[in-house]
Design an enzyme around this catalytic site. Structure first.
Site, PDB file in Angstrom:
ATOM      1  N   LEU A 178       3.836  -6.801   3.776  1.00  0.00           N
ATOM      2  CA  LEU A 178       2.649  -6.074   3.319  1.00  0.00           C
ATOM      3  C   LEU A 178       3.055  -4.906   2.430  1.00  0.00           C
ATOM      4  O   LEU A 178       2.321  -4.488   1.552  1.00  0.00           O
ATOM      5  CB  LEU A 178       1.880  -5.514   4.524  1.00  0.00           C
ATOM      6  CG  LEU A 178       1.134  -6.521   5.404  1.00  0.00           C
ATOM      7  CD1 LEU A 178       0.745  -5.887   6.727  1.00  0.00           C
ATOM      8  CD2 LEU A 178      -0.092  -7.043   4.671  1.00  0.00           C
ATOM      9  N   ASN A 194      11.054   3.713   2.285  1.00  0.00           N
ATOM     10  CA  ASN A 194      12.466   4.072   2.188  1.00  0.00           C
ATOM     11  C   ASN A 194      13.311   3.375   3.241  1.00  0.00           C
ATOM     12  O   ASN A 194      14.441   2.987   2.994  1.00  0.00           O
ATOM     13  CB  ASN A 194      12.632   5.583   2.361  1.00  0.00           C
ATOM     14  CG  ASN A 194      12.257   6.336   1.106  1.00  0.00           C
ATOM     15  OD1 ASN A 194      12.478   5.850   0.001  1.00  0.00           O
ATOM     16  ND2 ASN A 194      11.675   7.517   1.276  1.00  0.00           N
ATOM     17  N   PHE A 195      12.769   3.274   4.426  1.00  0.00           N
ATOM     18  CA  PHE A 195      13.584   2.814   5.552  1.00  0.00           C
ATOM     19  C   PHE A 195      13.013   1.593   6.263  1.00  0.00           C
ATOM     20  O   PHE A 195      13.525   1.183   7.299  1.00  0.00           O
ATOM     21  CB  PHE A 195      13.712   3.937   6.597  1.00  0.00           C
ATOM     22  CG  PHE A 195      14.070   5.261   6.005  1.00  0.00           C
ATOM     23  CD1 PHE A 195      15.316   5.460   5.424  1.00  0.00           C
ATOM     24  CD2 PHE A 195      13.166   6.305   6.010  1.00  0.00           C
ATOM     25  CE1 PHE A 195      15.648   6.684   4.860  1.00  0.00           C
ATOM     26  CE2 PHE A 195      13.492   7.533   5.452  1.00  0.00           C
ATOM     27  CZ  PHE A 195      14.734   7.718   4.872  1.00  0.00           C
ATOM     28  N   ASP A 255       2.579  14.466   3.907  1.00  0.00           N
ATOM     29  CA  ASP A 255       2.790  13.441   2.885  1.00  0.00           C
ATOM     30  C   ASP A 255       1.471  12.766   2.520  1.00  0.00           C
ATOM     31  O   ASP A 255       1.388  11.542   2.418  1.00  0.00           O
ATOM     32  CB  ASP A 255       3.821  12.417   3.357  1.00  0.00           C
ATOM     33  CG  ASP A 255       4.567  11.766   2.188  1.00  0.00           C
ATOM     34  OD1 ASP A 255       4.457  12.285   1.050  1.00  0.00           O
ATOM     35  OD2 ASP A 255       5.258  10.768   2.405  1.00  0.00           O
TER      36      ASP A 255
END
Ligand SMILES: Nc1ncnc2c1ncn2[C@@H]1O[C@H](COP(=O)(O)OP(=O)(O)OP(=O)(O)O)[C@@H](O)[C@H]1O
Length: 566
Positions: free
Chosen positions: A52, A56-57, A189
């Site tokens: 989906l 970053n991780f 964020d």
């Protein structure tokens, strides 16, 4: 608080031991013991191979619980990628878990007559349902949302419709921020890429005379995700980390970067106001299709943020029908964080107040004239009072002392009536400069979050007083239907989930209810198969990768804080 060895609990039946779930994902970061294939639980989820999204991780995939046939999103955080940043996933998990518990409490207590706003912030926080660990990954099972996030919606459409979308979407996100900030949580964020749309959209039953066509009801499906940078102010002490996404960070975060060599004591801490600034950036992006502070280089962008120097489309600025949005943005873009309004206060702003129960704010402040501006151009003005005529852009500078709350924290009881009484007319500093900025504006691209988290193994401890099974069971509220507890993983160490190109069943998308007073009653109630299907489960459970058992897992302590579920 004391550490629990993984191997001491892993051999227990995962779902019968109170601590097993927690301890499987928790630990002490030293001397992890090898797991054997006997230790592995069968994974109760099957994922689609296609993803989906990714970050970053992690990668995020749609998955199905093989017992309940409910669909979820599976976020697989690769251990190798977070090995030195364990605190990121630790913090995200803890926050989501605590929030999920808090939201469950609120939803259980809520009755229709107590719902006074169109958006209930807690309905729009990504819900954590389950979690487990495999050899390679830490896995969070969350509410399933659409593949396309708000960023895709904005860029596909060019920009969103002011009246139908920008205002209600902003109101919804403001409602989320009001909720989070009331819990002492700063998201850090807020951006279009982190705003998702719930998958399970049900047709709402609108009350008589209730705005059926005046705004995009998808506003009720917004879900704020990615709590990887979120933090509780009480946990973190003074916030001085340089984190976030450059296009969206507030000046006080920029100042934290610039003061990186100073001692923490000398750094100016920031708070929830950084989310308000970012919401202003997002509202602008929704309205115009580009972000306000972005320049060609990050350094230039940071300078513009620090000086509150943002792109302004000349025509859009002059259009009186956009006045409410511009005023809202100016409230968000206040450099002095002490003078930036809180989320609670901003709910009274005319741009969004129609979606909140703000009768006391005065009907005179209610908007009626915010309409779509279809004809903005890319010529913007630059605000720098000292800019020369050869400046490649023009701008308007937002005065840093637009209005005053006095010293210290914003007064959340101050109404916009009071503020407006204090406020002088906006003093624009319009410079010359004739060149179009169209060419100099960097192309849009999905943003990357910055993290400044260092590993701190000592932070990983287990709180035995937190009963994992209770926490896990609390993470299942508002499922449709609620799965039996045995259908959850509860943090066990398990085989990797099987991945298929598609599910050969008809899964039920799982989602919490829509929110709003008018949308609270939904047409389609819970129905269907409420029990586990052990035959199907066994069928699904075949072919998991036993190779996972060959190495030691990274250990995690997901022990919660005292305010987690008891
Ligand atoms: N519950 C969900 N349902 C559908 N898609 C999702 C879900 N969660 C995440 N995604 C998709 O996966 C992407 C990455 O997810 P997320 O932002 O949580 O990962 P991340 O590793 O924390 O990202 P980043 O590195 O940007 O912080 C999202 O942008 C979104 O497109």
């Amino acid at each position: 608080m004391l550490a629990t060895s993984i191997d001491s609990t892993r051999s227990q039946p995962a779902l019968s031991a109170g601590m097993s779930g927690m301890s499987a994902m928790s630990g002490h970061g030293s001397s992890p013991l090898l797991a054997t294939s006997d230790d592995l639980s069968k994974c109760k989820y099957v994922a689609k191979s296609a993803q989906l999204g990714d970050g970053n991780f992690s990668v995020v995939k749609e998955c199905i619980n093989v017992q309940t046939r409910e669909c979820y999103a599976m976020k697989l955080v690769h251990k190798n990628l977070v090995r030195d940043k364990l605190e990121l996933i630790y913090r995200e998990f803890r926050l989501l878990r605590t929030l999920s518990a808090q939201i469950r409490r609120i939803e259980n207590e809520s009755t229709a007559h107590t719902l006074v706003d169109y958006f209930q912030g807690h309905h729009h926080v990504l819900q954590l349902y389950d979690y487990f660990e495999t050899h390679d990954s830490i896995v969070l099972i969350t509410q399933l949302c659409d593949k396309d996030d708000l960023y895709e919606h904005i860029t596909t459409q060019g920009h969103l419709d002011m009246q139908r979308q920008v205002a209600p979407y902003t109101a919804c996100l403001l409602s989320v921020l009001r909720f989070l900030h009331a819990q002492g949580i700063v998201h850090r964020d807020i951006k279009a890429e982190n705003v998702l749309f719930r998958r399970n959209k049900r047709q709402p039953r609108l009350g008589a005379g209730r705005l059926p066509d005046e705004y995009d009801l998808a506003a009720h499906d917004l879900i704020l995700g990615d709590f990887g940078l979120a933090t509780r102010t009480s946990d973190s002490g003074a916030l001085t980390e340089y984190v976030g996404t450059i296009s969206y960070i507030a000046p006080e975060i920029v100042r934290c970067k610039n003061s990186v060599s100073e001692t923490p004591r000398e750094k100016e801490p920031y708070g929830a106001g950084v989310d308000i600034w970012a919401l202003g950036v997002l509202a602008y992006f929704m309205a115009f299709g580009y972000t306000p502070f972005d320049c060609e280089t990050d350094d230039e962008t940071l300078d513009c943020i620090a000086q509150c120097d943002y792109y302004v489309d000349d025509e859009a600025m002059r259009d009186p029908e956009n006045a409410s949005l511009w005023d809202f943005l100016r409230r968000c873009y206040v450099v002095d964080k002490a003078k930036r309004p809180s989320a609670a206060l901003l709910t009274q702003h005319p741009f969004v107040s129609r979606y909140f129960d703000t009768e006391e704010a005065g009907s005179a402040l209610r908007p009626g004239a915010v309409h779509r501006n279809r004809s903005f151009n890319t010529l913007r003005e630059t605000a720098s009072s000292d800019s020369d005529s050869d400046d490649s852009r023009k701008s308007i500078s937002t005065p840093m002392t637009h209005y005053s709350y006095g010293a210290g924290e914003p007064d959340h009881n101050t109404s916009f009536m009071d503020l407006d009484a204090q406020e002088n007319a906006l003093t624009k500093t319009t410079s010359h400069g004739n060149a179009s900025v169209g060419d100099s504006r960097p192309g849009l691209r999905r943003t990357i979050s910055m993290t400044a988290v260092k590993s701190s193994p000592s932070a990983y401890r287990v709180n035995k007083s937190n009963n994992a099974s209770i926490i896990a069971s609390h993470s299942t509220f508002f499922l449709d239907p609620a799965p039996p507890r045995a259908a959850l993983m509860h943090g066990t160490y398990s085989e990797a989930p099987l991945q298929l190109s598609n599910f050969n069943t008809t899964p039920k998308a799982t989602s919490r209810n829509n929110s709003s007073r008018s949308l609270f009653s939904l047409i389609n109630g819970a129905s269907g198969d409420k029990g586990a299907d052990p035959v199907r489960s066994e069928h699904w459970r075949t072919a998991n990768e036993a190779a996972d058992a060959q190495a030691a897992p990274v250990t995690f302590d997901l022990g919660g804080s005292d305010d987690d579920e008891a």
